[in-house]
Design an enzyme around this catalytic site. Sequence first.
Site, PDB file in Angstrom:
ATOM      1  N   HIS A 105       0.808  -1.222   0.000  1.00  0.00           N
ATOM      2  CA  HIS A 105       0.000   0.000   0.000  1.00  0.00           C
ATOM      3  C   HIS A 105       0.846   1.280   0.000  1.00  0.00           C
ATOM      4  O   HIS A 105       0.491   2.284   0.626  1.00  0.00           O
ATOM      5  CB  HIS A 105      -0.971  -0.010   1.183  1.00  0.00           C
ATOM      6  CG  HIS A 105      -2.040  -1.070   1.082  1.00  0.00           C
ATOM      7  ND1 HIS A 105      -2.470  -1.589  -0.126  1.00  0.00           N
ATOM      8  CD2 HIS A 105      -2.772  -1.717   2.038  1.00  0.00           C
ATOM      9  CE1 HIS A 105      -3.425  -2.485   0.089  1.00  0.00           C
ATOM     10  NE2 HIS A 105      -3.615  -2.598   1.379  1.00  0.00           N
ATOM     11  N   HIS A 178      -9.888   2.034   0.310  1.00  0.00           N
ATOM     12  CA  HIS A 178      -9.878   0.806   1.111  1.00  0.00           C
ATOM     13  C   HIS A 178     -11.058   0.731   2.090  1.00  0.00           C
ATOM     14  O   HIS A 178     -10.927   0.230   3.210  1.00  0.00           O
ATOM     15  CB  HIS A 178      -8.547   0.731   1.860  1.00  0.00           C
ATOM     16  CG  HIS A 178      -8.060  -0.648   2.154  1.00  0.00           C
ATOM     17  ND1 HIS A 178      -8.660  -1.459   3.082  1.00  0.00           N
ATOM     18  CD2 HIS A 178      -7.030  -1.359   1.649  1.00  0.00           C
ATOM     19  CE1 HIS A 178      -8.002  -2.606   3.130  1.00  0.00           C
ATOM     20  NE2 HIS A 178      -7.011  -2.572   2.272  1.00  0.00           N
ATOM     21  N   GLU A 313     -11.232  -3.118  -3.703  1.00  0.00           N
ATOM     22  CA  GLU A 313     -10.090  -2.261  -4.025  1.00  0.00           C
ATOM     23  C   GLU A 313      -9.889  -2.263  -5.537  1.00  0.00           C
ATOM     24  O   GLU A 313      -9.127  -3.062  -6.078  1.00  0.00           O
ATOM     25  CB  GLU A 313      -8.848  -2.758  -3.293  1.00  0.00           C
ATOM     26  CG  GLU A 313      -9.013  -2.795  -1.788  1.00  0.00           C
ATOM     27  CD  GLU A 313      -7.887  -3.560  -1.101  1.00  0.00           C
ATOM     28  OE1 GLU A 313      -6.709  -3.283  -1.363  1.00  0.00           O
ATOM     29  OE2 GLU A 313      -8.188  -4.470  -0.309  1.00  0.00           O
TER      30      GLU A 313
END
Length: 348
Positions: A105, A178, A313
Site C-alpha cells: 500500500h 480501502h 479495491e
Amino acid sequence: MEISVTNWGITKNNENVKCYILKNEFLEVEILNYGGVIRKISSPDKNGKMENVVLNLSNIADYEERSPYFGAIVGRNAGRIANGCITINGIKYSLAKNSGENNLHGGIDNFSHKIWDSKEIKGENFIGVELSLKSPHLEEGFPGNIWATVTYKLIDNELVIEYNATSDMDTYLNLTNHTYFNLSGDFKRDVSDEYLTLACKEFIAVDETTLPIKVTSVEGTPFDFQKSKELAPALNSDHEQIVIVNHGLDHPFILDETREGSAAILEDKVSGRKLEVYTDQPAVVIYSGNYLYEIGKLSDGSDCKKHMGICFETQDYPNVLNFMPEKAKIYNSSKAYSQKTVFKFTTI
Ligand code: FUC
C-alpha cells in the site's frame, strides 16, 4: 443537498483534521482530510432506516494508531510490490519494505496517513470534497514528484471517486480506496451472509505473503462469483487459496472487459441493501477482513471481528511491473494517471 465541515481533532503532528459531511435525499457521507478517509456512509434499508454501512473508528488517534486502512485512499501503490523493488527505464528503485520483504500500500508514510489539502465542491447535481496532495520524489522510494487529486462527489444515490495525478518524471502509480463495507447497518453482523457478484472469470492465486503468482480460472472454485453467491461457503472453504490468506478472500480478480454494467455487487437480503461497484480499472482486490479481530474496538465500542467488512479495491493489476510487465503503464508529465470508481446504493 447540503455540505458542512467540522473540526475532527488534531493529529500527533499537530495538524487539524476536518470532517466533511455530505448529505442529500439518498445518502449521508463523512469524509476526513486525513487519508481521504470515507468515515461513514449512511444508506437506507428496505424500510428507509438510515444506518452506517462502512467500518469506522471514533477518533483521529485510533485512525493514526490502529486503522487497517479503514476508508482510506491507498497510494502511491495499492497492494504488494515484490521485494519492494521496481525498475523503470532500467533504473532500479528500492521501495520501503513494510510487509516482510514487500512494499504494501505504498509504504510506511503512505497516502492513507497524510493530511490532504481539502475544499468543498458543488455542482448542479452534486456536492463533494476535493483533496490534493504533493508527494515528493523518492517518497517511500518511488520516483517523481507527484501531484495527486482525489474528488469525492455525492450524486443522488452514488458516491463517485475520481483520482487524477501527474508526475514530473517516469513513474508508476496505482491508487484505490480501502473502505470496508458491511451492509447489515451499524455492524449488526459480519459479512458472511451477504451475497457477492463479480464480473470476473479469473482471479490471481497468491503465495503465503499474498503476492500474486498465477492467473487462474474461477470455474469450479470458491472464487466463482459470476452469479450472485452467499459469501459464507467461500470464506469457510478449505480451498488452499482461501486458507493461505487466513481463511477468506484477499485476492485480485480480473474484471471482464466485455461486461455490461457493474464490476461487483454486494447484497444483504436481511436489510435489503445493495451496493453496486463501477470502475474503469482492470482489476479489483477483494479483501474480506481476515485479520480484523486484531484491530480492537469499532466506533460503537463493539469488538471488530473477522469478516466484519469487505473491501472492493478497484485498481491496476497487482505488482504489474514485476508480475505482468507487458501490461504495465508508466506515467509522466505528458501522461497523467486517472481512475474512476462509483459506489451506488439501492435496495432490493
Ligand atoms: C488488503 C489486503 C492486505 C492487507 C490490507 C490491510 O488490501 O490485500 O492483505 O491485510 O488490506
